[in-house]
Design a protein around this motif. Sequence first.
Motif, short mmCIF file in Angstrom:
data_model
loop_
_atom_site.label_atom_id
_atom_site.label_comp_id
_atom_site.label_asym_id
_atom_site.label_seq_id
_atom_site.Cartn_x
_atom_site.Cartn_y
_atom_site.Cartn_z
N ARG A 146 7.26 -5.16 -0.58
CA ARG A 146 7.29 -4.14 -0.90
C ARG A 146 9.19 -3.56 -0.61
O ARG A 146 9.47 -3.41 -1.23
CB ARG A 146 7.15 -3.33 -0.35
CG ARG A 146 7.01 -1.64 -0.12
CD ARG A 146 6.29 -0.82 0.32
NE ARG A 146 5.11 -0.65 -0.13
CZ ARG A 146 4.22 -0.72 -1.08
NH1 ARG A 146 4.71 0.15 -1.51
NH2 ARG A 146 2.92 -0.69 -1.15
N SER B 205 -1.81 -4.09 -7.78
CA SER B 205 -1.61 -2.95 -6.57
C SER B 205 -0.30 -2.36 -5.89
O SER B 205 -0.22 -1.66 -6.30
CB SER B 205 -2.48 -2.84 -5.55
OG SER B 205 -2.88 -1.99 -5.01
N SER C 86 1.85 0.66 -7.36
CA SER C 86 2.83 1.06 -6.17
C SER C 86 3.99 1.65 -6.12
O SER C 86 4.91 2.46 -5.51
CB SER C 86 1.60 0.73 -4.40
OG SER C 86 2.91 -0.29 -4.52
#
Length: 157
Positions: A96, A127, A131
């Motif tokens: 991330r 996912s 996100s």
Amino acid sequence: MEVIHCTEAQLDILAELFNDYRIFYEQPSDLEISRAFIEQNLRQKRSKIFLLLDDNRIPVGFSQLYPAICSLTLRSYYYFSDLYIAQTVRRKGYARYLMNYIKDYFAREGAQRLTLDTARTNEIAQSLYESLGYVRENVYITYHQILTPPIEQVVFD
């Protein structure tokens, strides 16, 4: 965490991470060819490679993006080809962090978008991407035609 814009100075660690990445995708381990491929990309400036270091400055991942141009928007974009985080540190926010860094970097550069592919079965990656604001393609269908190069041609020329 720290992100380094790679040069040949990071070649050895990139080669190891890239080899691990290829092994993850069920390719045979080959550190020599992994190193040659990354070295050629860096020397020819074919891609932009980012190395992620943890808080102790230990390399834990990398990403490699290739430039392209969208003829409809008349702007550059980048194909997010490779993202790898060492298995020992997955699910701790490293991917991330790296992806957000890259998004901000290319937005400042003026790129129109980032594009990536992932396996239909890789639900964890999907996912994460969703996100982060990536939108699943529902308009275009992608086709591939696999070409067989002459035997004497080097695969990464």
